[in-house]
Design an enzyme around this catalytic site. Structure first.
Site, PDB file in Angstrom:
ATOM      1  N   LYS A 270     -15.659  -5.047   0.729  1.00 12.97           N
ATOM      2  CA  LYS A 270     -15.218  -6.439   0.689  1.00 12.97           C
ATOM      3  C   LYS A 270     -15.009  -6.979   2.104  1.00 12.97           C
ATOM      4  CE  LYS A 270     -12.619  -5.931  -3.648  1.00 12.97           C
ATOM      5  NZ  LYS A 270     -13.279  -6.973  -4.459  1.00 12.97           N
ATOM      6  N   ARG A 344     -15.223  -2.249 -14.335  1.00 11.76           N
ATOM      7  CA  ARG A 344     -15.931  -2.071 -15.605  1.00 11.76           C
ATOM      8  C   ARG A 344     -16.373  -0.627 -15.804  1.00 11.76           C
ATOM      9  NH1 ARG A 344     -20.182  -6.523 -13.833  1.00 11.76           N
ATOM     10  NH2 ARG A 344     -18.275  -7.150 -12.753  1.00 11.76           N
TER      11      ARG A 344
END
Length: 486
Positions: A270, A344
């Site tokens: 990130k 996920r």
């Protein structure tokens, strides 16, 4: 904190013994129906320009004439709604936060009754004003002196309001636990710490707990979960909490919370700006702990299981790489196209694991996608389910708890974005509809039970000057479970 309902006519408000009297005014009413002493004080404040009957206005008065309480706070609500009451109560208790009031009495003008939503709004506002994070901040201000809040109601309402306050207080305690867990920095709130919190919760509230380590997870075959965790020095933990308030063998309702205790993005790292906020990426796990805390206190007649896959997502030399293919617990293979779509991956193995419980319903809760923040902002949690009955129950629970969600689509066409040439599926699609394709990915692992997904990326914490965890969606989840028990 002690919350109670007291029976009292409006004519006696000024005589009520307490450290502070809070009166919630209604901006829509010219005559607030106050007794002469209080009506005179209000008229004087309005004429002097110190207060206006406009939503959000607050006025503090010290030792007002004709009032037994040494402190009086006027706070103006837009109307009689629970949402307006919460805003007005937040303003009032902020005015009292730094003072010495231990017992505060609250009265509402123009109210036609105090429903459970109003009680939760009031209790939530009080607890929010009273909460101070201090675990790693010794210089934090001392906790407010406030210990008791009494709500003045008509005698006919007394029993119902007291029950509503009991429920609201338990939910507020759960919210506080979720906030405290999520606010701790990543070097304090590790997967091991989450497991310790779960054990403590089980010990103090009579729950059952099981914590699986890496060896147990490997034996089960949770390849997707293991892939995310392999780049971190912190050991993973797979936490299972059980509340058994229903009949033996009765199908439980299962909550699955994403427990990424810090998310760098892995190899798909990130940007540095605001990366510190990725300590909040275990907001789903925190909400499961908070909800189990509330449920254990209220003791509804149903069974609940909380499941938390917990690990860090780090860019170590052993970390999973873009293009790697892993095999999930379900046997389906996944091409990891972006290592920052890790939530996920840990959830899909957890969602397969919970099949063993033959659940009545399953809800996963995750700070899953920035795309959901773009779609809904910071007010509504994203709700994804193909089950209309579950959707309606969750939407209603969100409205009742002032913890709202908004239903998003799950049309089959969105699944096209997850196709892969090298595995059964990719873990991401394109940018378009990112929150939806993330939910579509999770749906592939939930075919054996009723399922809903809550994307709390926009609601689990606040940024800026008010930076910190919100404790959402503990209120929504607890109300949903109480509905199932009813």
């Amino acid at each position: 904190m002690d919350f109670r309902a007291l029976s009292s006519a409006a004519t006696l408000w000024a005589e009520t013994p307490c450290d502070a009297l809070v009166i919630i005014l209604n901006a829509n009413m010219a005559d607030q129906g106050l007794p002469p002493a209080l009506a005179g004080l209000l008229d004087d404040a309005i004429k002097a320009g110190d207060l206006a009957l406009k939503a959000g206005r607050v006025l503090y008065a010290h030792r007002p004439a004709g009032v037994r309480a040494p402190r009086l706070v006027w706070s103006v609500a837009a109307n009689d709604s629970a949402k307006s009451l919460r805003a007005a109560a937040q303003g009032a208790f902020q005015a009292l936060k730094s003072g010495g009031a231990r017992h505060v009495v609250v009265a509402r003008c123009g109210a036609k009754g105090l429903e459970s939503a109003h009680a939760q709004a009031l209790v939530g506002a009080v607890q929010d004003a009273a909460y101070v994070y201090r675990h790693t901040k010794p210089s934090a201000p001392p906790a407010p002196a406030l210990a008791r809040v009494s709500v003045l109601v008509d005698k006919a309402e007394l029993k119902g309001v007291q029950q509503a306050l009991i429920q609201a207080s338990a939910i507020a305690e759960g919210v506080a636990l979720a906030r405290e867990c999520a606010n701790r920095p990543g070097n304090h709130c590790t997967p091991t710490h989450l497991a310790q919190e779960a054990r403590k919760l089980a010990r103090e509230h009579g729950l059952k707990v099981e914590v699986l380590d890496r060896k147990a997870v490997e034996k089960l075959g949770m390849g997707a979960f293991l892939a995310v965790a392999q780049g971190s020095e912190q050991p993973l933990r797979f936490i299972v909490l059980r509340y058994e308030g229903g009949r033996k063998g009765e199908a439980p309702h299962v909550l699955v919370g994403k427990g990424i205790t810090f998310d760098t993005g892995g190899i798909s790292i990130k940007p540095a700006g605001e990366m510190d906020e990725m300590k909040f990426d275990m907001g789903g796990a925190a909400s499961v702990l908070g909800t189990l805390r509330a449920v254990a206190q209220l003791k509804p007649r149903l069974n609940v299981v909380g499941v938390i896959p917990a690990c860090e997502n780090m860019p170590d030399g052993r970390a999973v790489k873009p293009g790697d293919v892993v095999t999930s617990l379900s046997g389906q293979t996944i091409e990891i196209l972006n290592t920052d779509a890790e939530g996920r991956l840990i959830l899909c193995d957890a969602l397969t694991y919970v099949e063993r419980f033959k659940p009545a319903s399953v809800i996963d809760i995750a700070t899953l996608t920035g795309a959901c923040v773009i779609a809904l902002g910071h007010h509504h949690t994203g709700l994804f389910t193909a089950d209309d009955e579950m959707a309606q129950a969750l939407l209603a629970s969100g409205q009742e708890s002032l913890d709202p969600c908004w239903r998003m689509p799950l049309d089959d066409e969105y699944e096209e974005a997850l196709k892969s040439n090298f595995a059964d599926m990719g873990n991401v699609g394109g940018r378009a509809g990112g929150a939806i394709t993330a939910a579509m990915f999770l749906r592939k692992f939930t075919g054996k039970y009723r399922w809903a997904h809550l994307d709390i990326a926009g609601t689990a914490w606040k940024s800026g000057a008010a930076k910190g965890a919100t404790g959402r969606p503990v209120g929504l989840l607890t109300r949903y479970l109480l509905r199932q028990a009813d």
